[in-house]
Design an enzyme around this catalytic site. Structure first.
Site, short mmCIF file in Angstrom:
data_model
loop_
_atom_site.label_atom_id
_atom_site.label_comp_id
_atom_site.label_asym_id
_atom_site.label_seq_id
_atom_site.Cartn_x
_atom_site.Cartn_y
_atom_site.Cartn_z
CG MET A 30 16.51 3.27 -19.80
SD MET A 30 15.94 4.25 -18.42
CE MET A 30 14.48 3.32 -17.95
CE1 TYR A 32 17.24 -7.99 -15.27
CE2 TYR A 32 14.96 -7.96 -16.00
CZ TYR A 32 15.98 -8.53 -15.26
OH TYR A 32 15.71 -9.67 -14.52
CG HIS A 34 11.86 -6.66 -22.68
ND1 HIS A 34 11.30 -6.15 -23.83
CD2 HIS A 34 11.83 -5.64 -21.78
CE1 HIS A 34 10.93 -4.90 -23.63
NE2 HIS A 34 11.25 -4.56 -22.39
N GLY A 36 11.02 -7.07 -26.62
CA GLY A 36 10.64 -5.75 -27.16
C GLY A 36 11.87 -5.01 -27.66
CG HIS A 37 14.77 -3.64 -24.82
ND1 HIS A 37 14.55 -4.30 -23.64
CD2 HIS A 37 14.59 -2.32 -24.55
CE1 HIS A 37 14.25 -3.43 -22.69
NE2 HIS A 37 14.26 -2.21 -23.22
CD GLN A 61 14.68 7.95 -18.95
OE1 GLN A 61 15.53 8.27 -19.77
NE2 GLN A 61 13.74 7.04 -19.23
CD GLN A 148 1.94 1.66 -31.25
OE1 GLN A 148 2.12 1.06 -32.31
NE2 GLN A 148 0.78 1.61 -30.60
CG MET A 184 7.41 -8.58 -23.69
SD MET A 184 8.76 -9.42 -24.48
CE MET A 184 7.92 -10.95 -24.89
NE ARG A 187 9.82 1.61 -14.15
CZ ARG A 187 10.22 2.56 -15.02
NH1 ARG A 187 9.76 2.55 -16.26
NH2 ARG A 187 11.05 3.50 -14.64
#
Ligand code: AMP
Length: 295
Positions: A30, A32, A34, A36-37, A61, A148, A184, A187
């Protein structure tokens, strides 16, 4: 790096890559972005010829009183990060193009979508499975990587792929955390600096549960109580749920055993955060993912 907004164009491009015998890897997000992405993209990169990342804040969603409107967006920054990681195509559709009116078709995975985050956010997973189905039909990936961090989501996607015979391999990547342990999340931007400190209780409660398990505790009620005690240390924390469940079925357990997931959702002020850890048996001992076993 190509940026494609048009659905038809993305579909034709994917068809063209497939005709050339190229393997398409896909990371839906989605935006933004970080670390993690980015970790999902780095993981997908060596597994494919063409790496496609989608950036789409999916309205279906989000519940009516959720944060769809204020969800953080920064396409220019996302584009730069995708370029740095070596993404080939960014798919960036509009909501109007994805959901032309009238829009009437949804995908629902029963049971797994109804507990935990599904119980707190009615319709959320229906929106997720619908958009992932659409994205799979548009991007036509051979492999797709999920995090995960959204454990329940990854399980639901796997189930959907199996049930509906999608020819896509699903890969699930570990949770990337800030140095102090906070998972991370886009939000996290909503948190004030005071709340950012308090948000650590999610990680700390999971760590506490793992420690107790390492010391031999197996009783779920005892673990839940210990986690609640840790969370209550944050004055602005409100527990949405804590679940200690079978990692495959998400059925609640009374005793921790191999293949248990401990997952939680906690509001810090008005921001809802989630986190989880996975307990597995290794060398006859139950170990989690956060606390490294004593030597
Ligand atoms: P989102 O943009 O939040 O919808 O997330 C897109 C993908 O990134 C999902 O598969 C998430 O599970 C994954 N993701 C989000 N945060 C993290 C994280 N901290 N570590 C690993 N994966 C993540």
């Amino acid at each position: 790096m190509k940026i494609v907004s048009d659905i038809r164009e993305m579909q034709q491009l994917a068809g063209h890559y497939r005709q050339q015998g190229k393997t398409i890897g896909f990371v839906p997000t989605m935006g933004y972005l970080h670390e993690g992405h980015l970790s999902l993209m780095r993981r997908a990169r060596p597994q494919c010829d063409i790496l496609v990342v989608s950036i789409f804040v999916n309205p279906t969603q989000f519940g009516p009183n959720e944060d769809f409107e204020r969800y953080p967006r920064d396409f220019d920054r996302d584009e730069r990060l995708c370029r740095e990681v070596g993404v080939d195509v960014v798919f960036y559709p509009t909501a109007d193009a994805m959901y032309p009116q009238p829009y009437l078709t949804y995908v629902h995975v029963e049971k797994l979508s109804e507990t935990m985050c599904g119980a707190s956010r009615p319709g959320h997973f229906r929106g997720v499975t619908t958009v992932v189905t659409k994205l799979f039909n548009i991007v036509q990936p051979h492999i797709a990587v999920f995090g995960q961090k959204d454990y329940q989501q990854s399980l639901i996607i796997r189930q959907m792929v199996r049930d509906l015979n999608f020819d896509v391999q699903i890969d699930v990547a570990p949770i990337v955390r800030e140095v102090d342990g906070l998972a991370m999340s886009s939000r996290n931007k909503y948190l004030s600096s005071e709340e950012r400190q308090q948000a650590l209780v999610l990680y700390r409660s999971l760590t506490r549960a793992e420690e107790l398990i390492r010391e031999g505790e197996r009783n779920v009620d005892t673990l839940l109580q210990a986690m609640k005690t840790v969370i209550s240390e944050a004055p602005d924390a409100r527990i949405d749920y804590i679940a200690i469940v079978d990692a495959e079925t998400l059925e609640p357990l009374s005793t921790v055993r191999h293949n248990t997931v401990i997952a939680l959702a906690v509001y810090i002020g008005t921001t809802r955060l989630i986190d989880n850890t996975w307990i597995r048996e290794k060398d006859g001992k139950l170990v989690g993912q956060l606390v490294s076993p004593r030597q």
